[in-house]
Design a protein around this motif. Structure first.
Motif, PDB file in Angstrom:
ATOM      1  N   THR A 299       0.870  -1.186   0.000  1.00  0.00           N
ATOM      2  CA  THR A 299       0.000   0.000   0.000  1.00  0.00           C
ATOM      3  C   THR A 299       0.899   1.226   0.000  1.00  0.00           C
ATOM      4  N   TRP A 300       1.450   1.515  -1.172  1.00  0.00           N
ATOM      5  CA  TRP A 300       2.493   2.533  -1.247  1.00  0.00           C
ATOM      6  C   TRP A 300       1.960   3.960  -1.327  1.00  0.00           C
ATOM      7  N   VAL A 301       0.859   4.133  -2.080  1.00  0.00           N
ATOM      8  CA  VAL A 301       0.404   5.501  -2.368  1.00  0.00           C
ATOM      9  C   VAL A 301      -0.204   6.149  -1.127  1.00  0.00           C
ATOM     10  N   ASP A 303      -2.939   8.571  -0.106  1.00  0.00           N
ATOM     11  CA  ASP A 303      -4.129   9.145  -0.743  1.00  0.00           C
ATOM     12  C   ASP A 303      -4.346  10.595  -0.336  1.00  0.00           C
ATOM     13  N   ASN A 334      -1.560  10.792  -5.586  1.00  0.00           N
ATOM     14  CA  ASN A 334      -2.021  10.401  -6.917  1.00  0.00           C
ATOM     15  C   ASN A 334      -2.018  11.554  -7.911  1.00  0.00           C
ATOM     16  N   GLU A 387      -6.819  15.340  -8.627  1.00  0.00           N
ATOM     17  CA  GLU A 387      -7.144  15.346 -10.057  1.00  0.00           C
ATOM     18  C   GLU A 387      -7.700  14.030 -10.576  1.00  0.00           C
ATOM     19  N   THR A 388      -7.669  12.989  -9.735  1.00  0.00           N
ATOM     20  CA  THR A 388      -8.319  11.749 -10.164  1.00  0.00           C
ATOM     21  C   THR A 388      -9.794  11.750  -9.767  1.00  0.00           C
ATOM     22  N   GLY A 389     -10.226  12.815  -9.085  1.00  0.00           N
ATOM     23  CA  GLY A 389     -11.607  12.893  -8.638  1.00  0.00           C
ATOM     24  C   GLY A 389     -11.825  12.299  -7.259  1.00  0.00           C
ATOM     25  N   TYR A 390     -10.745  11.833  -6.635  1.00  0.00           N
ATOM     26  CA  TYR A 390     -10.825  11.251  -5.283  1.00  0.00           C
ATOM     27  C   TYR A 390     -11.107  12.361  -4.269  1.00  0.00           C
ATOM     28  N   VAL A 391     -12.113  12.146  -3.444  1.00  0.00           N
ATOM     29  CA  VAL A 391     -12.468  13.119  -2.414  1.00  0.00           C
ATOM     30  C   VAL A 391     -12.076  12.558  -1.051  1.00  0.00           C
ATOM     31  N   PRO A 393     -11.989  11.135   2.353  1.00  0.00           N
ATOM     32  CA  PRO A 393     -13.141  10.596   3.084  1.00  0.00           C
ATOM     33  C   PRO A 393     -13.141  10.993   4.568  1.00  0.00           C
ATOM     34  N   HIS A 409      -1.995   4.812   6.763  1.00  0.00           N
ATOM     35  CA  HIS A 409      -2.804   5.427   5.697  1.00  0.00           C
ATOM     36  C   HIS A 409      -4.120   6.008   6.206  1.00  0.00           C
TER      37      HIS A 409
END
Lengths: 430, 376
Positions: A299-301, A303, A334, A387-391, A393, A409
């Protein structure tokens, strides 16, 4: 001091004017709080009407500090640790004072540290970097060799995978330094790793690299070849100067957007393998235990995430109602942060904050929201969108998926409870 | 998908533009790594056994080596002392509220155990465990986790036959499938929840945050207005004779050291110095224990050391150079301890003590003061 003696002004007038200024200065300040925006000075401010020491005598000569440190009034702006977290300070972590910083670049001197066997002293002369494994020609580079490769620059945040981990079970620590401060953001100069790998010639079966440090822990991590060939950098400058000892002098790995443990310090070896090494740092640690008892690995990234840095528990509001600057940081592993929303009422309603300066991919982004505070209590939250649309949480949305035994994370939304007196608490709300 | 792909291409382009055209060709920098060098540095061991060196060790030997080199932190039964890692037990606990992650309950690969012990342990004396000792320790850890019998011998030959219980307990990051779709919904901007917020958890109630002397969270920004008022009060109280207190001239500045020594009470070190020493000693505590019931660990326990002859702690295996110096009458007086602590390897050539040293004199003085409180 001798400077004073050289002043033209008679020494006798110095004392009284200084005392008067201090007394009146305090009064003027008190008036400000009471009067809010309509502050009006009752008496002339002696800081203005009287000649101050610093406006008359000399200050420090050049070279008073050949390499300067912050002025003494900023002595509270330091890294701090939470002693009960770890058994030994040489395998431990401290926290960046993000509540006291602005903009996006973190000065090296107060950027958080994480060591697994202490920060070592490794000179450029003693430095060696080996590339071996599935390569055409295993190589050894000296520091001088690295300086002769074409250089690139990147600005990137480094966030510990465990940033906010202590908050996973509920609000625990008072202040964003402690709850979100395992992060820093620097401008690096170095050589793209792919350039060094090309020099050794990666064989087709080489699918992973394994980066390890020269310190006693060696803290090795496996990185898939696609990432190694993308934006990973072997860096030797940060924020315009050599890396500091605690950040891996003379050479560290920069792995934009990915968890800080992979940014190996005192980098000594890049091994090329056909599989991940599955080292201690990528199996027993830095894996994410899920409710079914199995665990996510790799689980590198990091968020998208954000936090309001002021006001916050260590940065209460002391000026009373009226204009209030809300300032914070947002980032995403990301890509770019495209939007940050701020809520004053615990997530019931949101307004878009201003992104101040440039939003760079995988780098800290500063946002501001300027409000007219009416003096009532607030439940401040911020929410980043990338920019990927991830909001970003809520913490509960993450817990719903990951359960309660996750530590790493935690990019959930932070709530600050601002009281009417301006004091701020770390809370969770329903 | 296409978006992230564009991203990758974009950043690759940006880097290559910066690096310039030279990138396409090798520059001929660096030199070939020699086999001996690769052998010295590439000690990685992979799950499929890649990197294992020939050798072996059994449970019985492992228990002895573990007791000597590991038990000070991990406990004699690998149960973990204080908050040091627990290495055995915990099976079936991974869904509990307090999971116990050990080699037996959590670690997926035996190679990780070997690799980590061989390269990074013992804490504070890394790379001092031989290949055979490593096999032995790993065998003992398998035994303490109930995975092998007490007559088991582990070697490079049978290494990959051992499968840890949680080998299948891991799967690659699935956030792109399990989380991202959920969190890519349009964000709500108004009336997103009912009713007023209710506080459910308050960090202050746990009271675990480091604090400043005034009780506020450590590092709280100073109140500029209050600071001015305080300065004013102080000024009013102290400044009356201001003109009469001349600033010290630089020339006749008294030597700091003698003044300090004069100030030190003959009765013993200053409590503040001892407290400072207790803090600094945390750097030593991984290897050295002090206080009631202190046992030898990676290093000898340090009760009753200050002012006493060197090399006399019962049951500790000292290095030969230290024993030689002890023979010659080395006594741990303050001067000797200062020298040792400043640079252990320089003071005792060939010492087992793998500590870089305390460069600051005040740190050394503080630790010595702290140690002097552990006298019988």
């Amino acid at each position: 001091m001798s400077d004073e003696q050289m002043s033209d002004e008679p020494a006798t007038t110095k004392g009284p004017s200084r005392r008067a200024f201090l007394r009146n200065g305090a009064l003027a300040g008190a008036g400000l709080v009471a009067g809010g925006t309509a502050a009006r000075a009752a008496t002339p401010d002696p800081l203005i009407t009287e000649v101050q020491d610093w406006a008359s005598a000399f200050g420090d000569p050049v070279d008073a500090a050949p390499y300067g440190t912050p002025i003494r009034f900023e002595s509270h702006v330091v890294r701090r640790n939470v002693e009960w977290l770890t058994e030994s300070p040489v395998s431990s972590i401290n926290f960046t004072p993000i509540h006291a910083l602005e903009g996006t670049i973190t000065p090296q001197g107060c950027a958080f540290e994480r060591h697994h066997s202490g920060a070592i002293e490794l000179s450029k002369a003693d430095y060696r970097l080996m590339i071996n494994g599935l390569v055409d020609q295993p190589l050894v580079f000296t520091f001088e060799d690295l300086l002769r490769f074409p250089r690139a620059t990147t600005t990137a945040f480094l966030e510990c995978a465990a940033n906010g981990g202590m908050e996973w079970g509920g609000a625990q620590l008072e202040g964003c330094q402690f709850t979100q401060g395992m992060i820093h953001n620097m401008e690096y100069i170095g050589v793209p790793l792919k350039v060094l790998l090309a020099e050794a010639g990666v064989k087709p079966e080489g699918k992973w690299i394994y980066a390890e440090g020269a310190d006693a822990s060696s803290n090795g991590r496996s990185i898939p070849m696609e990432k190694a060939m993308d934006d990973v950098m072997v860096a030797f400058f940060a924020n315009g100067e050599a890396l500091r000892k605690e950040h891996g002098y003379p050479v560290r790995l920069v792995v934009p957007g990915w968890e800080g443990n992979m940014w190996v310090k005192w980098l000594r070896r890049i091994g090329v393998y056909d599989a991940a090494v599955e080292s201690r740092e990528e199996t027993s640690k830095y894996t994410d235990l899920m409710p079914d008892g199995r665990a996510r690995k790799w689980t590198w990234v990091m968020d998208a995430k954000s936090v309001i840095t002021t006001p916050s528990p260590q940065a209460p509001i002391r000026h009373g109602k009226g204009p209030l600057v809300i300032s914070g940081l947002a980032w995403s592993g990301n890509g770019k942060v495209t939007k940050v929303d701020v809520s004053l009422d615990g997530g019931r309603n949101w307004q878009e904050a201003r992104i101040t300066g440039e939003a760079r991919s995988k780098a800290l982004t500063r946002f501001h929201l300027d409000i007219d505070w009416d003096g009532s209590e607030l439940f401040l939250q911020s929410r980043a969108t990338d920019e990927t649309g991830y909001v970003q949480p809520t913490k509960n949305a993450l817990r719903d998926i990951r359960g309660l035994n996750n530590v790493y994370h935690n990019n959930g939304i932070q709530t600050w409870w601002v009281k009417a007196d301006g004091e701020v608490e770390n809370v969770e709300i329903a | 998908m296409s978006k992230s792909r564009n991203l990758l291409i974009g950043s690759a382009l940006a880097l290559s533009t910066l690096a310039g055209p030279a990138m396409a060709d090798k520059l001929g920098l660096g030199r070939p790594a020699l086999p001996e060098e690769i052998s010295a540095w590439d000690v990685a061991v992979l799950p499929d056994g890649t990197g294992l060196r020939p050798g072996s060790g059994n449970v019985e030997t492992g228990e002895e080596v573990f007791a000597e080199k590991c038990a000070a932190c991990h406990g004699e039964f690998a149960e973990g002392l204080d908050s040091w890692p627990v290495l055995a037990g915990g099976e079936g606990s991974l869904t509990d509220r307090r999971p116990v992650k050990t080699i037996g309950s959590y670690w997926p690969h035996l190679s990780t155990v070997y690799d980590y012990i061989h390269r990074s342990m013992p804490f504070g004396a890394a790379q001092t465990v031989s290949v055979d000792e490593t096999y032995a320790i790993v065998a003992f850890l398998l035994y303490s986790n109930g995975l092998v019998e007490d007559d088991f011998t582990l070697s490079n030959k049978n290494f990959t036959e051992v499968v840890l219980p949680n080998a299948d307990g891991f799967y690659p990051d699935d956030r792109p499938e399990s989380e991202y779709p959920k969190f890519r919904a349009e964000a709500c901007m108004t009336n997103c929840a009912e009713g007023a917020p209710k506080v459910t958890k308050r960090a202050v109630e746990l009271n675990v945050t480091p604090t400043d002397p005034d009780g506020k969270p450590a590092g709280t920004l100073p109140d500029i207005v209050a600071a001015a008022a305080e300065a004013s009060a102080e000024a009013a109280a102290t400044e009356t004779p201001a003109e009469a207190t001349p600033q010290a001239e630089p020339e006749p500045a008294p030597e700091a050291a003698p003044a300090d020594q004069a100030a030190a009470p003959a009765a013993g070190p200053h409590p503040e110095l001892i407290a400072a020493g207790e803090k600094v000693f945390k750097k030593c505590a991984a290897c050295h224990k002090v206080g009631e019931g202190a046992k030898n660990g990676t290093g000898p326990m340090l009760n009753n050391v200050v002012g006493h002859p060197a090399g006399k702690v019962e049951g500790f295996k000292y290095s030969k150079p230290l024993l030689a110096m002890a023979e010659e009458g080395l006594v741990w007086d303050e001067a000797a301890l200062h020298h040792l602590l400043e640079n252990p390897k320089a003071f005792i050539k060939g010492t087992k003590m793998s500590f870089a040293g305390l460069k600051k004199e005040e740190d050394r003085a503080a630790v010595i003061a702290y140690l002097s409180t552990f006298a019988q």
